[in-house]
Design a protein around this motif. Structure first.
Motif, PDB file in Angstrom:
ATOM      1  N   GLN A 181       0.846  -1.187   0.000  1.00 42.26           N
ATOM      2  CA  GLN A 181       0.000   0.000   0.000  1.00 42.26           C
ATOM      3  C   GLN A 181       0.883   1.239   0.000  1.00 42.26           C
ATOM      4  O   GLN A 181       1.794   1.345   0.816  1.00 42.26           O
ATOM      5  CB  GLN A 181      -0.918  -0.001   1.218  1.00 42.26           C
ATOM      6  CG  GLN A 181      -1.860  -1.172   1.219  1.00 42.26           C
ATOM      7  CD  GLN A 181      -2.727  -1.219   2.450  1.00 42.26           C
ATOM      8  OE1 GLN A 181      -2.770  -0.288   3.245  1.00 42.26           O
ATOM      9  NE2 GLN A 181      -3.426  -2.324   2.619  1.00 42.26           N
ATOM     10  N   VAL A 182       0.595   2.137  -0.936  1.00 41.11           N
ATOM     11  CA  VAL A 182       1.334   3.395  -1.052  1.00 41.11           C
ATOM     12  C   VAL A 182       0.340   4.531  -1.230  1.00 41.11           C
ATOM     13  O   VAL A 182      -0.789   4.316  -1.658  1.00 41.11           O
ATOM     14  CB  VAL A 182       2.322   3.373  -2.241  1.00 41.11           C
ATOM     15  CG1 VAL A 182       3.374   2.288  -2.066  1.00 41.11           C
ATOM     16  CG2 VAL A 182       1.593   3.194  -3.561  1.00 41.11           C
ATOM     17  N   LEU A 183       0.767   5.712  -0.900  1.00 41.22           N
ATOM     18  CA  LEU A 183      -0.091   6.873  -1.135  1.00 41.22           C
ATOM     19  C   LEU A 183      -0.151   7.181  -2.623  1.00 41.22           C
ATOM     20  O   LEU A 183       0.854   7.094  -3.338  1.00 41.22           O
ATOM     21  CB  LEU A 183       0.435   8.094  -0.365  1.00 41.22           C
ATOM     22  CG  LEU A 183       0.117   8.083   1.118  1.00 41.22           C
ATOM     23  CD1 LEU A 183       0.948   9.121   1.854  1.00 41.22           C
ATOM     24  CD2 LEU A 183      -1.367   8.324   1.355  1.00 41.22           C
ATOM     25  N   GLU A 184      -1.349   7.537  -3.086  1.00 40.32           N
ATOM     26  CA  GLU A 184      -1.542   7.852  -4.500  1.00 40.32           C
ATOM     27  C   GLU A 184      -0.625   8.986  -4.935  1.00 40.32           C
ATOM     28  O   GLU A 184      -0.314   9.879  -4.157  1.00 40.32           O
ATOM     29  CB  GLU A 184      -2.999   8.240  -4.759  1.00 40.32           C
ATOM     30  CG  GLU A 184      -3.394   9.534  -4.062  1.00 40.32           C
ATOM     31  CD  GLU A 184      -4.873   9.883  -4.212  1.00 40.32           C
ATOM     32  OE1 GLU A 184      -5.588   9.194  -4.951  1.00 40.32           O
ATOM     33  OE2 GLU A 184      -5.295  10.864  -3.565  1.00 40.32           O
ATOM     34  N   GLY A 185      -0.156   8.898  -6.166  1.00 42.09           N
ATOM     35  CA  GLY A 185       0.634   9.971  -6.748  1.00 42.09           C
ATOM     36  C   GLY A 185       2.089  10.022  -6.329  1.00 42.09           C
ATOM     37  O   GLY A 185       2.803  10.949  -6.695  1.00 42.09           O
ATOM     38  N   VAL A 186       2.536   9.028  -5.580  1.00 41.96           N
ATOM     39  CA  VAL A 186       3.931   9.039  -5.108  1.00 41.96           C
ATOM     40  C   VAL A 186       4.846   8.290  -6.076  1.00 41.96           C
ATOM     41  O   VAL A 186       5.972   8.699  -6.310  1.00 41.96           O
ATOM     42  CB  VAL A 186       4.033   8.457  -3.684  1.00 41.96           C
ATOM     43  CG1 VAL A 186       5.482   8.364  -3.221  1.00 41.96           C
ATOM     44  CG2 VAL A 186       3.206   9.289  -2.703  1.00 41.96           C
TER      45      VAL A 186
END
Length: 72
Positions: free
Chosen positions: A7-12
């Motif tokens: 899971q990663v933050l969007e746009g990174v």
């Protein structure tokens, strides 16, 4: 077979970076588990909406994560 969720933050991360993460995680897992299991390993990257992710009790945004990447 094994299933790995990231899971990663969007746009990174760009699509190309996500593809590289998938390849490298699969290779790393396979180097321990063996080639047969590597061939059946799935890796999924989930983009989490900015502000919907927490770390150490703090809410993180895409900008926070981008700042972390800039710091190295």
């Amino acid at each position: 077979m094994p299933s790995i969720d990231i899971q990663v933050l969007e746009g990174v991360f760009s699509d190309a970076e996500k593809a590289e993460i998938i390849r490298r995680v699969t290779d790393a897992f396979g180097s321990v588990a063996g080639e047969t299991i590597r061939g059946g390993t799935s890796v999924r990257i989930h983009d989490v909406r900015s502000g919907s992710y927490g770390y150490a009790g703090n809410v993180l945004t895409t900008e926070d994560a981008l700042a972390m990447r800039r710091r190295g």
